[in-house]
Design a protein around this motif. Structure first.
Motif: not given
Ligand code: C2E
Ligand code: MG
Ligand code: MG
Length: 453
Positions: A36-39, A59-61, A101-104
């Motif tokens: 996937l694309m990064q942030r 936004l998911f985590d 967009v972040g670690g998880d």
């Protein structure tokens, strides 16, 4: 990879070919694990997208990924991330963007989608992920995901929308996880307030520029109508003249920034000097937070010497404000006894609320109880409040402490206090807090205004 295709489609469909070059840059910024694309890439593509289209942002985590990493190992955690990325890419419509967009943390941008429709997409992602099983080191396992949802208007601020979505995501976590929460007006208000709060950097600059100062509010005897003392109330007067109240910044002094903000506020010395003068026969009360009392106490450590330097202990009152738990009652009592041995009087502030209650009155050596405004404001209408104040007055005789009523705003309140025999009071009706310089320069009247007395 679906998400890369859709990202490309998003640009060519909705913004035309002129952004293709930027899009390619963005595509290079790709997460190796999930594809996937990064942030950074996501932010570029998304910012370009919202120029021409309203968008819903999810936004998911992943819930508890850390524990999976700890228990099953990083490789298993990675499998979960890939599984989730695949689900996200598969629900991403033409024109949408899915990104890690972040670690998880993952985001899904959905153009021309109502909040209602976006919520349905989010829920299906939650359901599919909760059902997906992956093979871990110790066998099959599955996890859940939480999501926050909001909308960005055309030309809207993306960063803003993302932090809104983040608030909604936190609410989803707090609400029990495995769910989608849509941002609501309460969250928006909370965020607005948070944005208005000063930052640590603001505060550090404020301290360096000596912007912290004290206002003083008079305290009168209701028996003689004479001025008996003042309370020093901290204020932050910024360079544009804005006066910030303690509720906006006090927590930064008392809580998480110990060690970062450790310079004392110089203005305290001015107040001390002002009320230690030989011609001054009134007391000055300073508020001290419970965190002060939680400091370990040894007989006369250097900071305590510094604290008492220049003060006239006999004209000083320390008010224990009810900001929190006092962790070590014995240590706090020792400290208060030490201060009292120097002549300082100890007041229990905001009595009747929170931690400031009968237990504190029993635990600590107390010279003065400051009756909280919530009691004062209901004295004339509420017989129960009157009964409590009556009982407090009896207790004060028995235990030998004095009482100051706080927050007197009306003549009726003042009369009710007089009727109950409360000996001292302060409040807007009797005198507003004012800058120390103004106070010192005042016409030195030391009795209550005649309309009040
Ligand atoms: P507090 O010690 O109970 O101070 C009284 C608060 O009530 C002050 O608010 C004062 O301005 C306000 N007040 C006075 N009369 C009236 C009235 O008639 N009506 C109403 N509605 N309010 C009245 P302020 O200055 O905003 O301080 C709020 C709290 O912040 C203080 O409550 C105290 O707990 C804390 N604080 C203030 N200065 C310091 C300080 O230097 N150090 C520490 N640790 N805490 C402080
Ligand atoms: Mg106080
Ligand atoms: Mg108070």
């Amino acid at each position: 990879m679906r998400s890369l295709r859709t990202a490309r489609a998003a640009l060519s469909d909705s913004t035309g070919g002129h952004l293709i070059a930027q899009q390619n840059d963005a595509l290079l910024d790709r997460d190796v694990l999930t594809g996937l694309m990064q942030r950074t890439g996501f932010m570029k593509v998304a910012a370009d997208g919202v120029r021409t289209d309203a968008m819903a942002v999810l936004l998911f985590d992943i819930d508890g990924l850390k524990s999976v990493n700890n228990i099953y190992g990083l490789a298993t955690g990675d499998k979960l991330l890939v599984e989730f990325a695949n689900i996200l890419a598969s629900v991403c419509p033409e024109g949408g963007v899915a990104a890690r967009v972040g670690g998880d943390a993952f985001s899904l941008l959905l153009p021309q989608t109502s909040l209602h429709e976006a919520e349905a997409v989010g829920k299906s992602v939650c359901e599919r992920f909760a059902e997906a099983e992956i093979m871990g080191r110790l066998g099959q396992l599955n996890r859940t995901v939480s999501g926050g949802l909001t909308q960005v208007a055309v030309q809207g601020a993306l960063e803003n929308a993302l932090s809104e979505a983040e608030m909604a995501l936190s609410a989803a976590k707090e609400g029990g996880r495995n769910r989608i929460v849509t941002v609501d007006p309460v969250m928006r208000n909370r965020r607005k307030r948070a944005l208005q709060e000063p930052t640590l950097e603001d505060m550090r600059k404020g301290i360096e520029a000596d912007e912290f100062t004290y206002f003083v509010q008079p305290i009168y005897s209701l028996e003689t109508n004479k001025l008996v003392g003042v309370e020093a109330l901290i204020r932050w007067v910024t360079d544009d003249g804005t006066v910030r109240l303690p509720r906006e910044f006090m927590h930064m002094f008392t809580r998480q920034y110990k060690g970062i903000i450790n310079r004392p506020v110089n203005a305290a010395n001015e107040v001390v000097a002002s009320f230690a003068r030989p011609d001054s026969d009134i007391f000055c009360a300073f508020n001290i937070s419970s965190s002060f009392l939680n400091r370990s106490f040894e007989p006369s450590p250097r900071w305590l010497d510094q604290l008492l330097m220049g003060i006239n202990p006999k004209r000083t009152v320390f008010e224990i404000v009810e900001s929190g738990q006092i962790e070590n009652t014995t240590a706090a009592r020792n400290m208060l006894n030490f201060l009292r041995a120097q002549g300082v009087r100890i007041a229990l502030d905001d009595f009747g609320t929170g931690h400031s209650n009968l237990a504190r009155l029993v635990d600590f050596p107390v010279d003065i109880v400051k009756l909280d405004r919530t009691f004062v404001s209901q004295l004339s209408s509420n017989t129960r409040h009157r009964a409590v104040v009556n009982a407090l007055m009896s207790l004060s005789e028995e235990l030998g402490f004095e009482v100051i009523a706080e927050g007197v705003e009306t003549p009726d309140e003042l009369q009710a206090l007089r009727d109950l025999g409360v000996p001292m009071a302060q409040g807007y009706y009797l005198g507003l807090p004012q800058p120390l310089q103004e106070w010192n320069a005042r016409d030195k009247a030391v009795v209550l205004r005649t309309d009040v007395a």
